[in-house]
Design a protein around this motif. Structure first.
Motif, mmCIF file in Angstrom:
data_model
loop_
_atom_site.group_PDB
_atom_site.id
_atom_site.type_symbol
_atom_site.label_atom_id
_atom_site.label_comp_id
_atom_site.label_asym_id
_atom_site.label_seq_id
_atom_site.Cartn_x
_atom_site.Cartn_y
_atom_site.Cartn_z
ATOM 1 N N PHE A 1 0.821 -1.207 0.000
ATOM 2 C CA PHE A 1 0.000 0.000 0.000
ATOM 3 C C PHE A 1 0.859 1.263 0.000
ATOM 4 O O PHE A 1 0.452 2.307 -0.482
ATOM 5 C CB PHE A 1 -0.931 -0.009 1.222
ATOM 6 C CG PHE A 1 -2.005 1.028 1.191
ATOM 7 C CD1 PHE A 1 -1.815 2.276 1.764
ATOM 8 C CD2 PHE A 1 -3.218 0.763 0.581
ATOM 9 C CE1 PHE A 1 -2.807 3.239 1.745
ATOM 10 C CE2 PHE A 1 -4.228 1.718 0.549
ATOM 11 C CZ PHE A 1 -4.007 2.954 1.134
ATOM 12 N N GLY A 2 2.075 1.147 0.553
ATOM 13 C CA GLY A 2 2.932 2.327 0.710
ATOM 14 C C GLY A 2 2.832 2.861 2.125
ATOM 15 O O GLY A 2 1.746 2.922 2.686
ATOM 16 N N HIS A 3 3.971 3.219 2.708
ATOM 17 C CA HIS A 3 3.931 3.729 4.074
ATOM 18 C C HIS A 3 3.549 5.205 4.086
ATOM 19 O O HIS A 3 3.662 5.909 3.087
ATOM 20 C CB HIS A 3 5.287 3.530 4.751
ATOM 21 C CG HIS A 3 6.348 4.452 4.239
ATOM 22 N ND1 HIS A 3 7.217 4.096 3.239
ATOM 23 C CD2 HIS A 3 6.668 5.734 4.569
ATOM 24 C CE1 HIS A 3 8.038 5.100 2.988
ATOM 25 N NE2 HIS A 3 7.723 6.105 3.779
ATOM 26 N N GLY A 4 3.103 5.668 5.246
ATOM 27 C CA GLY A 4 2.782 7.086 5.397
ATOM 28 C C GLY A 4 1.510 7.486 4.687
ATOM 29 O O GLY A 4 0.586 6.706 4.515
ATOM 30 N N CYS A 5 1.459 8.743 4.272
ATOM 31 C CA CYS A 5 0.283 9.304 3.615
ATOM 32 C C CYS A 5 0.660 9.853 2.243
ATOM 33 O O CYS A 5 1.711 10.475 2.083
ATOM 34 C CB CYS A 5 -0.306 10.442 4.461
ATOM 35 S SG CYS A 5 -0.778 9.938 6.129
ATOM 36 N N LYS A 6 -0.181 9.621 1.288
ATOM 37 C CA LYS A 6 0.069 10.138 -0.052
ATOM 38 C C LYS A 6 0.056 11.663 -0.037
ATOM 39 O O LYS A 6 -0.751 12.282 0.643
ATOM 40 C CB LYS A 6 -0.985 9.616 -1.022
ATOM 41 C CG LYS A 6 -0.899 8.108 -1.258
ATOM 42 C CD LYS A 6 -1.959 7.636 -2.231
ATOM 43 C CE LYS A 6 -1.850 6.135 -2.472
ATOM 44 N NZ LYS A 6 -2.887 5.627 -3.404
ATOM 45 N N ASN A 7 0.959 12.246 -0.799
ATOM 46 C CA ASN A 7 1.068 13.696 -0.952
ATOM 47 C C ASN A 7 1.526 14.411 0.320
ATOM 48 O O ASN A 7 1.440 15.632 0.415
ATOM 49 C CB ASN A 7 -0.266 14.305 -1.416
ATOM 50 C CG ASN A 7 -0.745 13.711 -2.728
ATOM 51 O OD1 ASN A 7 0.040 13.471 -3.639
ATOM 52 N ND2 ASN A 7 -2.043 13.452 -2.816
ATOM 53 N N ILE A 8 1.987 13.644 1.305
ATOM 54 C CA ILE A 8 2.544 14.252 2.510
ATOM 55 C C ILE A 8 3.980 13.755 2.648
ATOM 56 O O ILE A 8 4.217 12.559 2.828
ATOM 57 C CB ILE A 8 1.739 13.888 3.778
ATOM 58 C CG1 ILE A 8 0.316 14.445 3.670
ATOM 59 C CG2 ILE A 8 2.431 14.435 5.026
ATOM 60 C CD1 ILE A 8 -0.560 14.097 4.861
ATOM 61 N N VAL A 9 4.946 14.667 2.550
ATOM 62 C CA VAL A 9 6.346 14.288 2.610
ATOM 63 C C VAL A 9 6.738 14.021 4.061
ATOM 64 O O VAL A 9 6.455 14.811 4.947
ATOM 65 C CB VAL A 9 7.249 15.396 2.025
ATOM 66 C CG1 VAL A 9 8.715 14.997 2.160
ATOM 67 C CG2 VAL A 9 6.888 15.647 0.571
ATOM 68 N N ASP A 10 7.347 12.876 4.308
ATOM 69 C CA ASP A 10 7.827 12.570 5.652
ATOM 70 C C ASP A 10 9.038 11.672 5.552
ATOM 71 O O ASP A 10 9.372 11.177 4.483
ATOM 72 C CB ASP A 10 6.729 11.924 6.490
ATOM 73 C CG ASP A 10 6.348 10.532 5.974
ATOM 74 O OD1 ASP A 10 5.589 9.868 6.654
ATOM 75 O OD2 ASP A 10 6.822 10.128 4.892
ATOM 76 N N ASN A 11 9.672 11.494 6.688
ATOM 77 C CA ASN A 11 10.805 10.585 6.767
ATOM 78 C C ASN A 11 10.454 9.535 7.801
ATOM 79 O O ASN A 11 10.637 9.733 8.992
ATOM 80 C CB ASN A 11 12.073 11.338 7.178
ATOM 81 C CG ASN A 11 13.308 10.431 7.154
ATOM 82 O OD1 ASN A 11 13.183 9.216 7.137
ATOM 83 N ND2 ASN A 11 14.477 11.044 7.180
ATOM 84 N N PHE A 12 9.934 8.416 7.355
ATOM 85 C CA PHE A 12 9.368 7.450 8.293
ATOM 86 C C PHE A 12 10.415 6.835 9.213
ATOM 87 O O PHE A 12 10.089 6.322 10.273
ATOM 88 C CB PHE A 12 8.608 6.359 7.537
ATOM 89 C CG PHE A 12 9.469 5.245 6.990
ATOM 90 C CD1 PHE A 12 9.482 4.011 7.598
ATOM 91 C CD2 PHE A 12 10.251 5.434 5.862
ATOM 92 C CE1 PHE A 12 10.251 2.978 7.100
ATOM 93 C CE2 PHE A 12 11.021 4.412 5.359
ATOM 94 C CZ PHE A 12 11.022 3.179 5.977
ATOM 95 N N LEU A 13 11.678 6.883 8.826
ATOM 96 C CA LEU A 13 12.710 6.316 9.686
ATOM 97 C C LEU A 13 13.067 7.239 10.839
ATOM 98 O O LEU A 13 13.718 6.827 11.792
ATOM 99 C CB LEU A 13 13.973 6.001 8.865
ATOM 100 C CG LEU A 13 13.837 4.847 7.871
ATOM 101 C CD1 LEU A 13 15.122 4.703 7.071
ATOM 102 C CD2 LEU A 13 13.503 3.554 8.577
#
Length: 222
Positions: free
Chosen positions: A150-162
């Motif tokens: 599905f992809g981590h995080g939220c679409k169109n929201i830039v983040d650094n999940f690590l």
């Protein structure tokens, strides 16, 4: 020129996405001898893996397994409870002997999870164990997909999940045919930020059910 630019952007996105997924996978210890044991001797097993992200300690696990009409619950905590009583006797040992004892004990603790002294039965009433299994089964966990799909995080929201301060929810689903590992990064945080991912919601529910009935494993482990 325009096509080359688009191609370059696609490559950059692909590298970022793949590196994120690889970073996510490294927190799970993967399939261990404990997983293979339950694949061989039980019909179906659900394992919640608690990755110790901050300090890299070995993972701990909560397990629920069903074989025929029997449902059993277990946990795996690689916690060396004898270390601190032994530490009081440190001055009674030669330095090299003490150091090597510490190394060997640490090596044993860091081995892949297996049926050993860290593996324990959780003594719940049979009706309670079956209730847990039925509650989890309502959410059809074998039908969900994880962040790698599905992809981590939220679409169109830039983040650094690590580096967002979160931790992964790791669920292993075991049958005779396969061992399926699902990983969701910081699912509660992202479900609040961008709700609607059904698989992520199921992962949250499964952890909530386990936390409701099982003895707390994370508090005394950390």
């Amino acid at each position: 020129m325009k096509k080359l630019l688009i191609f370059a952007l696609l490559i950059m996105f692909s590298r970022h996405y793949c590196s994120g997924q690889d970073g996510l996978m490294r927190y799970s210890k993967g399939v261990t001898p404990m997983h293979k044991f339950f694949q061989q001797y039980a019909d179906s097993t659900i394992i919640i893996e608690y990755a110790n992200v901050p300090d890299g300690k070995p993972s701990s696990y909560q397990l629920i397994s069903k074989t025929g009409s029997f449902v059993n619950t277990f946990n795996y905590k690689p916690l060396d409870t004898a270390y601190y009583p032994l530490y009081k006797l440190k001055n009674m040992f030669p330095v090299i002997l003490w150091n090597m004892i510490g190394v060997e004990r640490s090596n044993f603790k860091n081995r892949p999870a297996d049926i050993n002294i860290f593996f324990n039965l959780i003594n719940l009433k049979p009706d309670t164990a079956k209730k847990i299994w039925n509650e989890i089964s309502m959410y059809k966990p074998w039908q969900i997909v994880d962040d790698r799909v599905f992809g981590h995080g939220c679409k169109n929201i830039v983040d650094n999940f690590l580096n967002d301060g979160g931790s992964p929810a790791i669920i292993h689903l075991i049958t005779k045919k396969e061992i399926k590992t699902l990983i969701f990064w910081n699912p509660e945080y992202y479900e609040k930020l961008c709700p609607g991912n059904n698989s992520r919601k199921v992962a949250i529910k499964i952890e909530e059910i386990i936390d409701r009935y099982f003895p707390k494993i994370r508090d005394d482990y950390y």
